[in-house]
Write a protein that holds these residues in place. Sequence first.
Motif, PDB file in Angstrom:
ATOM      1  N   ALA A 177      16.894  46.750   1.351  1.00 17.56           N
ATOM      2  CA  ALA A 177      16.247  47.671   2.286  1.00 17.56           C
ATOM      3  C   ALA A 177      17.164  47.880   3.481  1.00 17.56           C
ATOM      4  O   ALA A 177      17.811  46.959   3.947  1.00 17.56           O
ATOM      5  CB  ALA A 177      14.902  47.101   2.752  1.00 17.56           C
ATOM      6  N   PRO A 178      17.235  49.127   3.990  1.00 17.86           N
ATOM      7  CA  PRO A 178      18.090  49.382   5.157  1.00 17.86           C
ATOM      8  C   PRO A 178      17.667  48.530   6.339  1.00 17.86           C
ATOM      9  O   PRO A 178      16.487  48.455   6.675  1.00 17.86           O
ATOM     10  CB  PRO A 178      17.843  50.870   5.438  1.00 17.86           C
ATOM     11  N   GLY A 179      18.629  47.848   6.936  1.00 16.90           N
ATOM     12  CA  GLY A 179      18.341  47.040   8.105  1.00 16.90           C
ATOM     13  C   GLY A 179      17.664  45.730   7.797  1.00 16.90           C
ATOM     14  O   GLY A 179      17.200  45.045   8.701  1.00 16.90           O
ATOM     15  N   GLN A 180      17.577  45.362   6.523  1.00 25.14           N
ATOM     16  CA  GLN A 180      16.913  44.106   6.176  1.00 25.14           C
ATOM     17  C   GLN A 180      17.765  42.934   6.630  1.00 25.14           C
ATOM     18  O   GLN A 180      18.941  42.844   6.312  1.00 25.14           O
ATOM     19  CB  GLN A 180      16.706  44.062   4.653  1.00 25.14           C
ATOM     20  N   PRO A 181      17.197  41.995   7.378  1.00 27.82           N
ATOM     21  CA  PRO A 181      17.999  40.906   7.912  1.00 27.82           C
ATOM     22  C   PRO A 181      18.435  39.940   6.840  1.00 27.82           C
ATOM     23  O   PRO A 181      17.717  39.686   5.881  1.00 27.82           O
ATOM     24  CB  PRO A 181      17.032  40.223   8.900  1.00 27.82           C
ATOM     25  N   ALA A 182      19.644  39.408   7.009  1.00 30.77           N
ATOM     26  CA  ALA A 182      20.122  38.395   6.074  1.00 30.77           C
ATOM     27  C   ALA A 182      19.495  37.066   6.441  1.00 30.77           C
ATOM     28  O   ALA A 182      19.098  36.831   7.566  1.00 30.77           O
ATOM     29  CB  ALA A 182      21.649  38.299   6.151  1.00 30.77           C
ATOM     30  N   GLY A 183      19.386  36.181   5.452  1.00 29.31           N
ATOM     31  CA  GLY A 183      18.790  34.888   5.739  1.00 29.31           C
ATOM     32  C   GLY A 183      18.055  34.362   4.531  1.00 29.31           C
ATOM     33  O   GLY A 183      18.072  34.969   3.465  1.00 29.31           O
ATOM     34  N   PRO A 184      17.379  33.201   4.678  1.00 25.06           N
ATOM     35  CA  PRO A 184      16.743  32.584   3.522  1.00 25.06           C
ATOM     36  C   PRO A 184      15.617  33.416   2.940  1.00 25.06           C
ATOM     37  O   PRO A 184      15.226  33.221   1.811  1.00 25.06           O
ATOM     38  CB  PRO A 184      16.200  31.260   4.094  1.00 25.06           C
ATOM     39  N   TYR A 185      15.039  34.356   3.721  1.00 27.00           N
ATOM     40  CA  TYR A 185      13.932  35.157   3.212  1.00 27.00           C
ATOM     41  C   TYR A 185      14.301  36.633   3.149  1.00 27.00           C
ATOM     42  O   TYR A 185      13.442  37.494   3.173  1.00 27.00           O
ATOM     43  CB  TYR A 185      12.693  34.978   4.104  1.00 27.00           C
ATOM     44  N   GLY A 186      15.597  36.954   3.076  1.00 24.06           N
ATOM     45  CA  GLY A 186      16.011  38.342   3.162  1.00 24.06           C
ATOM     46  C   GLY A 186      16.290  39.027   1.845  1.00 24.06           C
ATOM     47  O   GLY A 186      16.636  40.189   1.856  1.00 24.06           O
ATOM     48  N   SER A 187      16.178  38.344   0.694  1.00 26.65           N
ATOM     49  CA  SER A 187      16.558  38.972  -0.568  1.00 26.65           C
ATOM     50  C   SER A 187      15.410  39.684  -1.240  1.00 26.65           C
ATOM     51  O   SER A 187      15.602  40.364  -2.230  1.00 26.65           O
ATOM     52  CB  SER A 187      17.133  37.918  -1.532  1.00 26.65           C
ATOM     53  N   GLY A 188      14.192  39.547  -0.720  1.00 28.39           N
ATOM     54  CA  GLY A 188      13.090  40.356  -1.229  1.00 28.39           C
ATOM     55  C   GLY A 188      12.449  39.874  -2.502  1.00 28.39           C
ATOM     56  O   GLY A 188      11.862  40.679  -3.224  1.00 28.39           O
ATOM     57  N   THR A 189      12.543  38.592  -2.844  1.00 29.35           N
ATOM     58  CA  THR A 189      11.889  38.096  -4.050  1.00 29.35           C
ATOM     59  C   THR A 189      10.563  37.458  -3.690  1.00 29.35           C
ATOM     60  O   THR A 189      10.310  37.085  -2.548  1.00 29.35           O
ATOM     61  CB  THR A 189      12.772  37.056  -4.764  1.00 29.35           C
ATOM     62  N   ALA A 190       9.697  37.329  -4.709  1.00 31.12           N
ATOM     63  CA  ALA A 190       8.398  36.700  -4.491  1.00 31.12           C
ATOM     64  C   ALA A 190       8.568  35.238  -4.058  1.00 31.12           C
ATOM     65  O   ALA A 190       7.785  34.724  -3.256  1.00 31.12           O
ATOM     66  CB  ALA A 190       7.566  36.789  -5.768  1.00 31.12           C
ATOM     67  N   ALA A 191       9.582  34.567  -4.591  1.00 34.41           N
ATOM     68  CA  ALA A 191       9.823  33.164  -4.210  1.00 34.41           C
ATOM     69  C   ALA A 191      10.199  33.061  -2.741  1.00 34.41           C
ATOM     70  O   ALA A 191       9.763  32.148  -2.027  1.00 34.41           O
ATOM     71  CB  ALA A 191      10.925  32.566  -5.084  1.00 34.41           C
TER      72      ALA A 191
END
Length: 223
Positions: A177-191
């Motif tokens: 997603a545009p502007g999505q922050p990087a980090g442990p919760y930034g990849s967009g998976t249900a986990a």
Amino acid sequence: MSDRPGLRPADRADFGQVVLAALDTAEIRGALSADPTGRAALRLRTWALAAETEIAAAVPDEYAAHVAARSATDGVRTTPSARNRPTGGDLRLPPAALMPLISALSAAVLLLIGYGLRLAGAATRFAASVRTAGWTLAVVALAAAGIGLSALSRTVLRTDGGPDARSTPGTPLRRSAPGQPAGPYGSGTAADAERARQAWRQALLDRGVLPYLRRRLPESLIP
């Protein structure tokens, strides 16, 4: 977010569960044992639920990470079938699929005319020519049917996305997603979303609900 500052409506059930978990800790249960009627526990639960905004404000970073991870998951989850499935207005037969039908109808008409003239004994040479044209069109219809089936099969395979566009069932497709922050919760998976949710719930318990209950505990025990 919601009509009231604080948590989203979807997160209020989690908040209530965290309050119950806090009331069930050994520390709070031990303190509430001084009131065998259970009224003190009920007061604490009611007060904590009413103070949702105040308590949730104790862990703003964890809650922001939870909301971002959940929004990323909800925004990118899609499937090839939903993305590529044609709508009612897109269902059109390719021209190759119409050729066998037209050729077969034409062949049937010519053969009927040709054999009709033969039975009537009129225009024998013309009837033979018509019959020949009819059988020729019948052969063309058979060949066109084979071509049409092949074209239709290729169209169906393209609509399904082909072998390269398929994914393992149950695996969400990712899209940055545009502007999505990087980090442990930034990849967009249900986990990722679930980890962020559990981190928020734990922080809410440790730094939000339990301190609030400890502060209001003496007051709740007043008869």
